[in-house]
Motif scaffolding. Structure first.
Motif, PDB file in Angstrom:
ATOM      1  N   ILE A  18       0.853  -1.191   0.000  1.00 19.92           N
ATOM      2  CA  ILE A  18       0.000   0.000   0.000  1.00 19.92           C
ATOM      3  C   ILE A  18       0.895   1.250   0.000  1.00 19.92           C
ATOM      4  O   ILE A  18       1.791   1.388   0.814  1.00 19.92           O
ATOM      5  N   LEU A  63      -3.146   6.050  10.280  1.00 15.56           N
ATOM      6  CA  LEU A  63      -2.930   5.043  11.328  1.00 15.56           C
ATOM      7  C   LEU A  63      -1.441   4.765  11.502  1.00 15.56           C
ATOM      8  O   LEU A  63      -0.954   4.608  12.628  1.00 15.56           O
ATOM      9  N   ARG A  64      -0.709   4.728  10.388  1.00 18.16           N
ATOM     10  CA  ARG A  64       0.737   4.490  10.474  1.00 18.16           C
ATOM     11  C   ARG A  64       1.450   5.637  11.183  1.00 18.16           C
ATOM     12  O   ARG A  64       2.430   5.411  11.893  1.00 18.16           O
ATOM     13  N   LEU A 101      -8.641   4.936   1.218  1.00 23.72           N
ATOM     14  CA  LEU A 101      -8.086   3.838   2.003  1.00 23.72           C
ATOM     15  C   LEU A 101      -6.599   4.081   2.307  1.00 23.72           C
ATOM     16  O   LEU A 101      -6.137   3.909   3.441  1.00 23.72           O
ATOM     17  N   VAL A 102      -5.855   4.484   1.274  1.00 21.89           N
ATOM     18  CA  VAL A 102      -4.424   4.738   1.443  1.00 21.89           C
ATOM     19  C   VAL A 102      -4.207   5.877   2.446  1.00 21.89           C
ATOM     20  O   VAL A 102      -3.316   5.806   3.301  1.00 21.89           O
ATOM     21  N   GLU A 107      -6.237   6.708   4.904  1.00 21.70           N
ATOM     22  CA  GLU A 107      -6.594   6.232   6.245  1.00 21.70           C
ATOM     23  C   GLU A 107      -5.463   5.381   6.836  1.00 21.70           C
ATOM     24  O   GLU A 107      -5.105   5.529   8.013  1.00 21.70           O
ATOM     25  N   VAL A 108      -4.892   4.506   6.021  1.00 20.92           N
ATOM     26  CA  VAL A 108      -3.764   3.688   6.487  1.00 20.92           C
ATOM     27  C   VAL A 108      -2.584   4.594   6.843  1.00 20.92           C
ATOM     28  O   VAL A 108      -1.897   4.372   7.847  1.00 20.92           O
ATOM     29  N   SER A 141       0.194   7.306  13.614  1.00 18.75           N
ATOM     30  CA  SER A 141      -0.021   7.048  15.046  1.00 18.75           C
ATOM     31  C   SER A 141       0.908   5.946  15.537  1.00 18.75           C
ATOM     32  O   SER A 141       1.483   6.047  16.629  1.00 18.75           O
ATOM     33  N   VAL A 142       1.052   4.887  14.741  1.00 17.29           N
ATOM     34  CA  VAL A 142       1.970   3.799  15.111  1.00 17.29           C
ATOM     35  C   VAL A 142       3.385   4.357  15.301  1.00 17.29           C
ATOM     36  O   VAL A 142       4.074   4.022  16.270  1.00 17.29           O
TER      37      VAL A 142
END
Lengths: 118, 118
Positions: free
Chosen positions: B11, B32-33, B25-26, B28-29, B35-36
């Motif tokens: 992705i 999240l990444r 989608l990309v 949103e990922v 935040s990780v």
């Protein structure tokens, strides 16, 4: 230093009570361990948040059909972790060990999610 | 869902630019990444503090002659980690994996310290 009967044993309060000469040492180790426990509590809370994020990433990737693993992202993380470790005074090998632990755990779960959707 | 040419790939933004239908989608990922990454930065800082404490414990134990390992302490930690994980919504197996990673790393270093003092 002469070898005493408490040596090569586990450090604990019983040894401290029996041997006043090491009571200060046992006390100091106890304080450091209390800090380790607090830090572990904080790390476990952060790991819970981390895996909430990666679980969500796994669901999104599986729904769309992207591969669970991402070698390029892992490589970027490895370089970044090394830099953070050096700045924070952490052995870079430990940062790499943590990165592998986290990446493996997330990937295993991404595969499980992908299989449950197929 | 029909199989498309970006599926089973990694992705990234290139895929998003080529396929507007997966841009959301990309994005949103990507969030999240981010935040990780922030969480990993915090965990690495805490690991640096954790290993400062365990290094000091290793020095104190080695100077006195106590054994590097402490099975009783490890067992108490395992029970505590499980309770923290359940309360925080973390898979207890992940907490156990983290505990082993941290215990092994600390023990290896305690042995190195003990050997350098002998």
């Amino acid at each position: 230093m002469t070898k005493d009967d408490w040596q090569d044993t586990t450090i604990d309060e019983r040894q401290a009570a029996a041997h006043p000469e090491i009571a200060g040492l046992v006390e100091e180790v106890g304080q450091l361990r209390a800090s380790v426990d607090n830090i572990d509590g904080a790390i476990l809370a952060l790991l819970a948040e981390r895996f909430k994020c990666t679980r969500q990433i796994g669901v999104l990737k599986a729904q769309a059909g992207f591969a669970p693993e991402d070698p390029q992202r892992e490589q970027v993380q490895a370089v970044r972790f090394r830099a953070i470790a050096l700045a924070a005074g952490l052995d870079p090998q430990l940062a790499e060990d943590y990165r592998r632990f986290a990446a493996e755990a997330a990937k295993r779960r991404h595969q499980d999610i992908a299989e449950s959707i197929r």
